[in-house]
Write an enzyme that holds these catalytic residues in place. Structure first.
Site, PDB file in Angstrom:
ATOM      1  N   ASP A 264       0.871  -1.170   0.000  1.00  0.00           N
ATOM      2  CA  ASP A 264       0.000   0.000   0.000  1.00  0.00           C
ATOM      3  C   ASP A 264       0.911   1.225   0.000  1.00  0.00           C
ATOM      4  O   ASP A 264       2.119   1.127   0.237  1.00  0.00           O
ATOM      5  CB  ASP A 264      -0.951   0.008   1.204  1.00  0.00           C
ATOM      6  CG  ASP A 264      -2.132   0.973   0.984  1.00  0.00           C
ATOM      7  OD1 ASP A 264      -2.084   1.795   0.040  1.00  0.00           O
ATOM      8  OD2 ASP A 264      -3.100   0.911   1.763  1.00  0.00           O
TER       9      ASP A 264
HETATM   10  C1  BGC Z   1      -5.091   3.330   0.257  1.00  0.00           C
HETATM   11  C2  BGC Z   1      -5.177   2.351  -0.897  1.00  0.00           C
HETATM   12  C3  BGC Z   1      -5.048   3.086  -2.200  1.00  0.00           C
HETATM   13  C4  BGC Z   1      -3.722   3.846  -2.205  1.00  0.00           C
HETATM   14  C5  BGC Z   1      -3.467   4.598  -3.501  1.00  0.00           C
HETATM   15  C6  BGC Z   1      -3.880   4.231   0.135  1.00  0.00           C
HETATM   16  O1  BGC Z   1      -3.953   5.250   1.067  1.00  0.00           O
HETATM   17  O2  BGC Z   1      -5.085   2.630   1.466  1.00  0.00           O
HETATM   18  O3  BGC Z   1      -6.410   1.665  -0.845  1.00  0.00           O
HETATM   19  O4  BGC Z   1      -5.132   2.208  -3.287  1.00  0.00           O
HETATM   20  O5  BGC Z   1      -3.747   4.776  -1.143  1.00  0.00           O
HETATM   21  O6  BGC Z   1      -4.377   5.616  -3.677  1.00  0.00           O
END
Ligand code: BGC
Length: 727
Positions: A264
């Site tokens: 993530d």
């Molecule tokens: C989230 C993810 C997301 C990523 C990119 C993160 O803060 O937890 O679900 O895909 O950001 O936007």
């Protein structure tokens, strides 16, 4: 692409191996190092922030989406453009062409219990992504919605692992059918937003296996999904991006997963430990991979073989969906078709929770209808955070930047209701002033109150009450109105202290930008509702396994609870690690309320129809060695066509004590009035098995199972027994 994707799959591994053999070390490092796809300067980087840093600034070529990995043109490897996609392709900051159709929230999609429709959503998402030049979607959040206050429940697929995993799999396969890599997230164990960067989820092995991991196992096994994203939290002491157990033992070795694992955004915390645990790609900067990984490979702390494996995994996934051979021009976005799908999902996902006979209202109705609250004259709400879509048409309501913003989609319930009731007088009141709202209600024949709840990534809701005194508004309106219908537009579960005073309640979730038409369709009977709630609505927050979300310890130098605002949310979410101990164990969602004999407002799987279904008979056959087949005959004994979701719940034999009764399958069947049909449900025996910690494998307990054939988890219509032999 649709047909070639799976046939190409065969040689995807071979072609990936071949490509890796031609790559230089620098190219191999490049492919495993992902950037933010947005120039960071556009946000400014908050002081002392560990998450957004200037190093995230992407190399040239990014299109302004969430993530970017430069391509390797000499080998024909395309750049990867990644974007969020739970309810439509997202645009974290405005980018040209980044407006998308906003579909109903994933929770609303789940409430359809309709595999085909969710697969169609996945295809539409794939199309929209291709139209925008996005080739990897950060699509389906498969975390279980077991903490009803989590700000991300609208992105999740309900509280049950079988329901969530099954539908997520459909979505991902639909997207990949269109030649776009789909990813599944957040692996694993992230149930609340509060402190998500410093939270250690503590879950015993059996509960993990039969809970959240089962959802991922169902979605991933034999499905050839391109990418898995880790989560921010630690799980039982290890960051999930550093967990050899999760990424290598379970995911790659046991489940045979062949795609790649990305972190993530900001969830990588080491070079060697992560790489050796099974992490294949860092986002959104070259902090731990990049040059640091190059050095580790040079030193031999990360073997070259492992780096090759990371690259092979990425390449095989993009080859398998056809990305490497995709010479098709970008399609134009199929806006009308996508809006039509969005509407169908809303029509099937909205759950009629209560109806004391007031709905449907005849389209010929010529009285007065009051529409109150939630900007229902111009908008429906949506969830916020990285899943927020910039809707086609833009926001119809100015976003309040001081407080937590509500995201509004352009779609007018008022207009849709006027169109559905051409003979009626349909009037609107904002609900801002209770007195004015009650006056309109008093003068109207029917009052429809729209109630909204803001939820978004980073923030859990403080309580399960509707915000902004809306309970007070509804109570006062219901006390004076002749007939009150409440339409809930929420992230998930809320309490309904006014329930006895209102005639009907619709759970519309975040219904997407054709939600208004779907709501009006149900109110007027054009659509017979068939949504079933994928989450339990409790009677009180006191009935939850935990009275509040796990609180963050106070930050160093600060006293009292951590205050989160839009500005400080990234910095304030950090500090000392704390444990979130999920001691409810196996009792997730409805299993908790059942085990404790607690009444609920609306049980898991509940939803009313304008027709009635009789359950005529049921037959179970041990069809094949690894599954049983359950045939259920039902009849539409009412006067309108409708769809029934036949649900199967298994009670385990004595040989598996303490195993809660659980959903093992379902089928949704549409029938004309007076017609009988047979729902056929195949149940893999794994879903009737328990995880043996001792043997590290699924074990089918021998003995007599009771299979409840039910219209909700608490509305059992037929029961059958089947004896199975232990395995
Ligand atoms: C989230 C993810 C997301 C990523 C990119 C993160 O803060 O937890 O679900 O895909 O950001 O936007």
């Amino acid at each position: 692409m649709t047909t070639s994707a799976s046939s190409m799959d065969h040689d995807a591994d071979g072609r990936a191996v071949d490509l890796v053999s031609q790559m230089t070390l620098a190219e191999k490092i490049q492919l495993v190092t992902g950037y933010m796809g947005i120039p960071i300067d556009a946000h400014g980087v908050p002081e002392g922030n560990r998450v957004l840093t200037p190093e995230m600034t992407p190399p040239p070529g990014a299109i302004g989406s969430d993530g970017f990995v430069p391509g390797i043109p000499r080998l024909g490897i395309p750049a990867l453009h990644l974007a969020g996609a739970g309810a439509g392709v997202t645009s974290l900051v405005a980018r040209p062409g980044g407006e998308s159709v906003a579909f109903p929230s994933p929770l609303a999609q789940t409430a359809t219990w309709n595999r085909d429709l969710v697969r169609e959503f996945g295809r539409r998402l794939g199309d929209e992504a291709r139209a925008q030049g996005v080739n990897v979607v950060l699509a389906a959040a498969n975390n279980l919605a077991i903490e009803p206050r989590s700000g991300r429940n609208f992105e999740f697929h309900g509280e049950d692992p079988v329901l969530s995993g099954t539908l997520v799999r459909e979505e991902l396969l639909g997207t990949q059918d269109q030649g776009v890599v789909a990813s599944i997230k957040h692996f694993a164990g992230n149930f609340q937003e509060t402190g998500r960067f410093v939270l250690n989820s503590v879950i015993d092995e059996r509960s993990l296996r039969e809970g959240e991991l089962l959802a991922f196992e169902i979605a991933l096994t034999d499905a050839d999904i391109g990418a898995v994203m880790t989560s921010y939290n630690k799980l039982n002491g290890d960051y999930t991006s550093e967990s050899y157990y999760l990424l290598t033992e379970v995911l790659k070795d046991e489940w045979g997963y062949r795609g790649w694992v990305m972190s993530d955004w900001g969830a990588t915390h080491s070079t060697v430990k992560s790489a050796m645990a099974g992490l294949d790609q860092e986002f959104p900067h070259a902090h731990w991979f990049g040059a640091a990984l190059m050095a580790a490979v040079a030193e031999g702390t990360v073997p070259l073989d492992r780096l090759d494996d990371m690259n092979r995994r990425i390449l095989r996934s993009i080859i398998a969906v056809g990305l490497l051979d995709d010479e098709r021009p970008r399609p134009l976005p199929a806006v009308e078709a996508n809006l039509a799908t969005a509407q169908r999902i809303a029509e099937e996902g909205i759950a009629l929770l209560k109806n004391s006979g007031v709905l449907p209202i005849s389209p010929e109705f010529s009285g007065t209808i009051a529409v109150i609250g939630s900007h229902a004259d111009v908008a429906v709400p949506a969830g916020g955070g990285s899943a927020a879509v910039t809707p086609i048409g833009g926001s119809p309501v100015p976003v309040d930047t001081g407080a937590l913003p509500v995201f509004w989609l352009p779609d007018s319930p008022l207009r849709a209701l006027k169109a559905a009731f051409p003979c009626a007088q349909v009037l609107f009141d904002s609900g801002d002033d209770v007195y004015s709202a009650t006056r309109l209600a008093a003068e109207s024949d029917v009052t429809i109150v729209f109630a909204q709840q803001v939820t978004q990534e980073h923030f859990d809701v403080p309580t399960l009450d509707l915000p902004d005194d809306q309970n007070e508004l509804i109570s006062q309106v219901a006390a004076i109105a002749r007939t009150t219908v409440v339409v809930l537009e929420t992230g998930g579960v809320v309490l309904m202290p006014w329930l006895n005073a209102v005639a009907a309640v619709l759970a519309a979730w975040y219904p997407g930008q054709r939600g208004a038409e779907a709501i009006a369709g149900i109110v007027s009977g054009r659509v017979n509702p068939s949504g079933r709630t994928p989450v339990t609505f409790p009677l009180s927050a006191d009935d939850l396994p935990h009275r509040e979300v796990f609180p963050m310890p106070p930050l160093a130098g600060q006293e009292g609870p951590v205050e989160l605002t839009l500005v400080n949310m990234l910095t304030q979410q950090q500090g000392e690690f704390f444990d979130a101990v999920y001691d409810e164990g196996l009792l997730l969602g409805y299993k908790w309320y059942e085990a404790h004999g607690l009444d609920v407002a609306f049980p898991f799987g509940h939803g009313l129809s304008f027709t009635e279904f009789a359950y005529v008979g049921c037959n179970i056959v041990a069809a094949r060695p690894d599954r049983i087949e359950v045939e259920v005959e039902i009849e539409n004994v009412g006067s309108v066509a409708g769809a029934e979701t036949v649900q199967l719940y298994a009670t385990f034999p004595q040989t598996a004590p303490q195993t809660p009764r659980r959903l093992i399958g379902w089928a949704k069947l549409r029938l004309e009035p007076g017609v009988r049909g047979t729902a056929v449900v195949e149940v893999p025996l794994k879903l009737m098995s328990v995880w043996s910690v001792e043997d590290s494998r699924w074990r089918l307990p021998g003995g007599r199972f009771v299979i409840d054939v039910a219209a909700s988890s608490r509305d059992v219509r037929l029961s059958r027994e089947i004896d199975l032999e232990e395995r």
